[in-house]
Structure formats: structure tokens, C-alpha cells
Design a protein around this motif. Structure first.
Motif, PDB file in Angstrom:
ATOM      1  N   GLY A 124       0.850  -1.215  -0.015  1.00 52.10           N
ATOM      2  CA  GLY A 124       0.179   0.389   0.114  1.00 52.10           C
ATOM      3  C   GLY A 124       0.658   1.031   0.239  1.00 52.10           C
ATOM      4  O   GLY A 124       0.105   2.013   0.044  1.00 52.10           O
ATOM      5  N   VAL A 125       1.883   0.977   0.052  1.00 47.76           N
ATOM      6  CA  VAL A 125       3.440   2.232  -0.154  1.00 47.76           C
ATOM      7  C   VAL A 125       2.923   3.178  -1.085  1.00 47.76           C
ATOM      8  O   VAL A 125       2.689   2.623  -2.377  1.00 47.76           O
ATOM      9  N   PRO A 126       2.905   4.797  -1.284  1.00 51.32           N
ATOM     10  CA  PRO A 126       2.479   4.863  -2.924  1.00 51.32           C
ATOM     11  C   PRO A 126       3.879   4.104  -4.004  1.00 51.32           C
ATOM     12  O   PRO A 126       4.240   3.986  -3.519  1.00 51.32           O
ATOM     13  N   GLN A 127       2.842   4.290  -5.045  1.00 56.41           N
ATOM     14  CA  GLN A 127       4.213   4.362  -6.112  1.00 56.41           C
ATOM     15  C   GLN A 127       4.221   5.253  -7.340  1.00 56.41           C
ATOM     16  O   GLN A 127       3.334   5.764  -7.976  1.00 56.41           O
ATOM     17  N   ILE A 128       5.228   5.075  -6.928  1.00 56.30           N
ATOM     18  CA  ILE A 128       5.930   6.365  -7.656  1.00 56.30           C
ATOM     19  C   ILE A 128       7.208   6.105  -9.217  1.00 56.30           C
ATOM     20  O   ILE A 128       7.814   4.978  -8.633  1.00 56.30           O
ATOM     21  N   GLU A 129       7.244   7.095  -9.876  1.00 55.59           N
ATOM     22  CA  GLU A 129       8.039   6.980 -11.307  1.00 55.59           C
ATOM     23  C   GLU A 129       8.775   8.220 -10.821  1.00 55.59           C
ATOM     24  O   GLU A 129       8.486   9.358 -11.320  1.00 55.59           O
ATOM     25  N   PRO A 130       9.998   8.040 -10.040  1.00 56.73           N
ATOM     26  CA  PRO A 130      10.419   9.732 -10.734  1.00 56.73           C
ATOM     27  C   PRO A 130      11.308   9.669 -12.008  1.00 56.73           C
ATOM     28  O   PRO A 130      11.982   8.584 -12.271  1.00 56.73           O
ATOM     29  N   VAL A 131      11.956  10.948 -12.139  1.00 60.71           N
ATOM     30  CA  VAL A 131      11.834  11.126 -13.851  1.00 60.71           C
ATOM     31  C   VAL A 131      12.365  12.574 -13.194  1.00 60.71           C
ATOM     32  O   VAL A 131      12.415  13.600 -13.489  1.00 60.71           O
ATOM     33  N   GLU A 132      13.939  12.335 -13.741  1.00 60.62           N
ATOM     34  CA  GLU A 132      15.509  13.222 -13.509  1.00 60.62           C
ATOM     35  C   GLU A 132      15.151  14.433 -14.506  1.00 60.62           C
ATOM     36  O   GLU A 132      14.988  14.265 -15.290  1.00 60.62           O
ATOM     37  N   ILE A 133      14.665  15.790 -14.005  1.00 63.27           N
ATOM     38  CA  ILE A 133      14.771  16.640 -15.304  1.00 63.27           C
ATOM     39  C   ILE A 133      16.038  17.538 -14.941  1.00 63.27           C
ATOM     40  O   ILE A 133      16.967  17.285 -13.618  1.00 63.27           O
ATOM     41  N   THR A 134      16.549  18.174 -16.282  1.00 58.03           N
ATOM     42  CA  THR A 134      17.600  18.928 -15.968  1.00 58.03           C
ATOM     43  C   THR A 134      16.906  20.660 -15.711  1.00 58.03           C
ATOM     44  O   THR A 134      15.462  20.757 -15.783  1.00 58.03           O
ATOM     45  N   ASP A 135      18.053  21.235 -16.534  1.00 59.99           N
ATOM     46  CA  ASP A 135      16.960  23.368 -16.847  1.00 59.99           C
ATOM     47  C   ASP A 135      16.374  22.662 -18.513  1.00 59.99           C
ATOM     48  O   ASP A 135      15.725  24.616 -18.484  1.00 59.99           O
ATOM     49  N   GLN A 136      16.306  21.880 -19.392  1.00 61.99           N
ATOM     50  CA  GLN A 136      16.255  21.779 -20.269  1.00 61.99           C
ATOM     51  C   GLN A 136      14.482  21.773 -20.328  1.00 61.99           C
ATOM     52  O   GLN A 136      14.559  21.090 -19.568  1.00 61.99           O
ATOM     53  N   PRO A 137      14.260  22.417 -21.657  1.00 61.18           N
ATOM     54  CA  PRO A 137      12.499  22.110 -21.870  1.00 61.18           C
ATOM     55  C   PRO A 137      12.929  20.176 -22.019  1.00 61.18           C
ATOM     56  O   PRO A 137      13.100  19.362 -22.371  1.00 61.18           O
ATOM     57  N   PHE A 138      11.020  19.658 -21.443  1.00 62.10           N
ATOM     58  CA  PHE A 138      10.626  18.599 -21.601  1.00 62.10           C
ATOM     59  C   PHE A 138       9.658  18.306 -21.746  1.00 62.10           C
ATOM     60  O   PHE A 138       9.066  19.597 -21.452  1.00 62.10           O
ATOM     61  N   THR A 139       8.901  16.779 -22.341  1.00 61.75           N
ATOM     62  CA  THR A 139       6.995  16.862 -22.256  1.00 61.75           C
ATOM     63  C   THR A 139       6.910  15.849 -21.391  1.00 61.75           C
ATOM     64  O   THR A 139       7.591  14.994 -20.967  1.00 61.75           O
ATOM     65  N   ILE A 140       5.699  15.871 -21.266  1.00 59.71           N
ATOM     66  CA  ILE A 140       4.734  14.947 -21.076  1.00 59.71           C
ATOM     67  C   ILE A 140       2.911  15.015 -21.465  1.00 59.71           C
ATOM     68  O   ILE A 140       2.926  15.786 -21.882  1.00 59.71           O
ATOM     69  N   GLN A 141       2.328  13.406 -22.207  1.00 55.53           N
ATOM     70  CA  GLN A 141       2.099  13.439 -23.002  1.00 55.53           C
ATOM     71  C   GLN A 141       2.176  14.107 -24.289  1.00 55.53           C
ATOM     72  O   GLN A 141       0.829  14.634 -24.668  1.00 55.53           O
ATOM     73  N   GLY A 142       2.776  14.430 -24.668  1.00 56.49           N
ATOM     74  CA  GLY A 142       2.720  15.549 -25.152  1.00 56.49           C
ATOM     75  C   GLY A 142       3.390  17.193 -25.453  1.00 56.49           C
ATOM     76  O   GLY A 142       3.053  17.885 -26.284  1.00 56.49           O
ATOM     77  N   HIS A 143       3.048  17.367 -24.252  1.00 60.69           N
ATOM     78  CA  HIS A 143       2.988  19.238 -24.343  1.00 60.69           C
ATOM     79  C   HIS A 143       4.942  19.786 -23.134  1.00 60.69           C
ATOM     80  O   HIS A 143       5.009  18.633 -22.677  1.00 60.69           O
TER      81      HIS A 143
END
Length: 254
Positions: A124-143
Motif C-alpha cells: 500500500g505504499v505510494p507507487q512512484i516513478e521518479p523522472v530526473e529533469i534538468t534545466d532543459q525543456p521536457f515533455t509530458i504526454q506531448g505538452h
């Protein structure tokens, strides 16, 4: 795009425990401030920036039933402490929750929530997917999300620009390179802690001057302390196009 201010208060929230000042005793709902956080509904994508200690109450108050991802500005507790409460989204959506943050922030989260990342997880602990980002633009589902690097005294913090909306909290210095990333935004959110000088946050006057320099159609102030004063009184002295945000405020952009 619709944005909802889930919290507009500083690290202690407003009212402050044990304080009897006129702001903390105010009956005006705009003077009741959870810790700073904001929700974005982009139609096919829903995001929250920061999960502070009030995260559960904020989500319930705003009636948010779906969440695709969490963005973190920095590692301070008033911006991360409520992460455990993403569990209901895990259960309802039947998938891990992606969390986007710089490497030092993810490392801090892994220390503070060690049970989430343990090799032998409690059910029952949280299910988390860590995603490392930098100072550069990134996209989530096309945004496209554009990080805005700023400084919180000496601590690197990220603001985020999504379309024509830029959200920045916990800073007292915005580099020229970051100002260029912000310019052209129709809506900007900046922190305005109090009227007196502070080591790591914009004062009200500093925030006003920065808002004028950046030149958005509308600027909202957040991360507000009880020391700033009554919402209704402070608003009277703000220049056109600048306003104090408050918990529950909704802002819509085409």
C-alpha cells in the motif's frame, strides 16, 4: 488551460499556530492559506506543482479526481511533505505516479520517503516513478514544460512555464537568462513573502518591480506570509495587472 491555486501560503501556512495577529484572526477566506501549490488542467493532462503538508486537504477542497504527474520546484519540506497522499491516485488510476524533479530533489525525496523505495515494500505504499529533469525543456504526454532556474538564497529552485503561464515560487533572484524564458507569458506567478527584507524571498516591493520588468498581462503573488498584511488592504495598493492569489483561485487561459 485552467490553473487552480491549491495553496498560497508560506512554510507555516496562514493562520500561523499560536499567532493572534489580525491576519491570522481574520474571517476573510482569502487570508486562510495552505502551503504553496498549484494545479494545472490542460484538458488531456493534469499536473500538480509541489505536494506540501496540506496536499490531501488541497486536493479534496479543489475536487481533483485525476492526476497525471507531479512537478517539484525544490526539496524543502513545505513543498514535498505530502507526497504520500498520491496513493489514492495510484489505486484509482492503477499506475505509478511520475514525479519530475532535479537530481538533488529526487535524492532528498528518496531519503525522506525511504519506505517508498525500499526493496521490501510494505503493502500500500505510494507507487512512484521518479523522472530526473534538468534545466532543459521536457515533455509530458506531448505538452512542453520549460523549467525556469532561479535562486532561493543559494539554493537552486525551478519555476515552470507551461504555454503562456509561468509559475515561480521561493526565490529572491531570477537570472537574466531565466527572465528571457519567462518573457511573453500572459500570466506570471511570483512569490511575495512580506514587506520587510528577507534573505531568500522577494518582498512585496521586489515582487512588484519584477512583475513590471517581466511585463505579463496579469501577475499573481503567492507564498504569502501573515506578515504581508490583510489581503483586502494589500490589494488596494497593487498596480494594475497585479493581484494577490488566494487558495481556490482559478485562472483560465485559451
Amino acid at each position: 488551460m485552467k490553473a487552480i491555486f491549491l495553496g498560497t501560503g508560506t512554510s507555516q501556512g496562514v493562520p500561523v499556530i499560536g499567532c493572534t495577529c489580525e491576519v491570522c484572526n481574520s474571517l476573510d477566506f482569502r487570508n486562510k492559506r495552505f502551503r504553496s501549490s498549484i494545479y494545472f488542467d490542460l484538458g488531456d493532462l493534469s499536473l500538480v506543482v509541489d505536494t506540501g503538508p496540506d496536499f490531501r486537504s488541497q486536493i479534496l477542497s479543489a475536487g481533483i479526481n485525476h492526476l497525471d504527474a507531479v512537478l517539484f520546484t525544490h526539496e524543502h519540506k513545505d513543498h514535498t511533505a505530502g507526497l504520500d497522499d498520491i496513493r489514492p491516485f495510484n489505486f484509482a488510476q492503477k499506475k505509478d505516479m511520475p514525479i519530475f524533479a532535479r537530481k538533488p530533489v529526487l535524492e532528498q525525496i528518496k531519503r525522506e520517503f525511504a519506505y517508498v523505495f525500499s526493496s521490501k515494500k510494505y503493502p500500500g505504499v505510494p507507487q512512484i516513478e521518479p523522472v530526473e529533469i534538468t534545466d532543459q525543456p521536457f515533455t509530458i504526454q506531448g505538452h512542453t514544460i520549460t523549467p525556469i532556474p532561479v535562486l532561493h538564497y543559494k539554493l537552486p529552485v525551478l519555476g515552470f512555464r507551461i504555454g503562456d503561464f509561468t509559475y515561480i515560487t521561493d526565490t529572491n533572484f531570477i537570472p537574466d537568462e531565466s527572465k528571457e524564458l519567462i518573457k511573453g507569458s500572459k500570466v506570471i506567478v511570483l512569490n511575495a513573502l512580506q514587506k520587510e527584507s528577507h534573505i531568500s524571498h522577494f518582498t512585496l516591493n521586489e515582487a512588484i518591480e519584477m512583475a513590471k520588468e517581466l511585463g505579463a498581462e496579469k501577475t499573481y503573488f503567492t507564498h504569502i506570509s501573515h506578515k504581508l498584511g490583510l489581503h483586502s488592504e494589500v490589494e488596494k495598493d497593487l498596480p494594475p495587472g497585479i493581484a494577490l492569489a488566494y487558495d481556490g483561485l482559478e485562472v483560465t487561459l485559451p
